[in-house]
Design an enzyme around this catalytic site. Structure first.
Site, PDB file in Angstrom:
ATOM      1  N   GLY A  84      -0.824 -11.405  -2.862  1.00  0.00           N
ATOM      2  CA  GLY A  84      -0.168 -10.128  -3.143  1.00  0.00           C
ATOM      3  C   GLY A  84       0.090  -9.956  -4.632  1.00  0.00           C
ATOM      4  N   TRP A  90      -3.155  -9.127  -6.233  1.00  0.00           N
ATOM      5  CA  TRP A  90      -3.505  -7.731  -5.956  1.00  0.00           C
ATOM      6  C   TRP A  90      -2.836  -6.804  -6.970  1.00  0.00           C
ATOM      7  CZ3 TRP A  90      -0.768  -3.315  -4.940  1.00  0.00           C
ATOM      8  CH2 TRP A  90      -1.504  -2.231  -4.484  1.00  0.00           C
ATOM      9  N   HIS A  91      -1.627  -7.125  -7.386  1.00  0.00           N
ATOM     10  CA  HIS A  91      -0.904  -6.270  -8.322  1.00  0.00           C
ATOM     11  C   HIS A  91      -1.494  -6.311  -9.727  1.00  0.00           C
ATOM     12  CE1 HIS A  91       2.253  -5.845  -5.293  1.00  0.00           C
ATOM     13  NE2 HIS A  91       2.608  -4.787  -5.997  1.00  0.00           N
ATOM     14  N   GLY A  92      -2.191  -7.372 -10.065  1.00  0.00           N
ATOM     15  CA  GLY A  92      -2.808  -7.439 -11.386  1.00  0.00           C
ATOM     16  C   GLY A  92      -3.517  -8.755 -11.594  1.00  0.00           C
TER      17      GLY A  92
END
Length: 152
Positions: A72, A75-77
């Site tokens: 996760g 996924w954010h960066g």
């Protein structure tokens, strides 16, 4: 609210994606309220379907939580600070699950008088501070500059 209203005007019903996450009384409750579409997807397809969820023993459950949150964060960066952010949240979720193991504590608020309100408020404040510090780490590109950013 604006996005939901615009969606209604166009005949599209958008699901709620945030349910007052900063009022959460613990980290598990926070992730049930925060970014609901992403959290649900990570839970259903990564934690349960791909990693096996909690069906492979207690230790594997904690590892699966941490792996899910690491992904996760990724996924954010595509930056190590986001991966670390995910790892911190994964460890926090695993520790919370471990502390709840075998206890009569719940992850939801139950009113039992004025003391329960005080407990809820103090737990929510602690959760807010922890989430805020984790958020600061994801915004900063280098860990060296984290403290000056958070102390403003």
């Amino acid at each position: 609210m604006i996005a939901k209203g615009c969606g209604k005007l166009l005949g599209v019903t958008l699901v709620d994606n945030f349910m007052q996450p900063y009022l959460a009384s613990n980290i598990t409750d926070f992730w049930r309220r925060w970014h609901i579409s992403l959290s649900s997807w990570l839970r259903d397809y990564v934690y349960i379907w791909w990693l096996g969820g909690n069906r492979k023993g207690e230790a594997r459950t904690y590892v699966n939580l941490i792996i899910t949150m690491l992904l996760g964060g990724l996924w954010h960066g595509a930056n190590w600070s986001f991966v670390v952010w995910g790892g911190i949240h994964g460890v926090a979720l695993a520790l919370h699950k471990w502390f709840l193991k075998g206890s009569k504590l719940t992850t939801t608020f139950v009113y039992n008088g004025a003391g329960s309100i005080l407990t809820y408020v103090s737990n929510a404040l602690i959760t807010y501070i922890i989430v805020l510090l984790h958020g600061c780490s994801s915004v900063r590109r280098t860990w060296r500059r984290l403290w000056p950013f958070c102390s403003r």
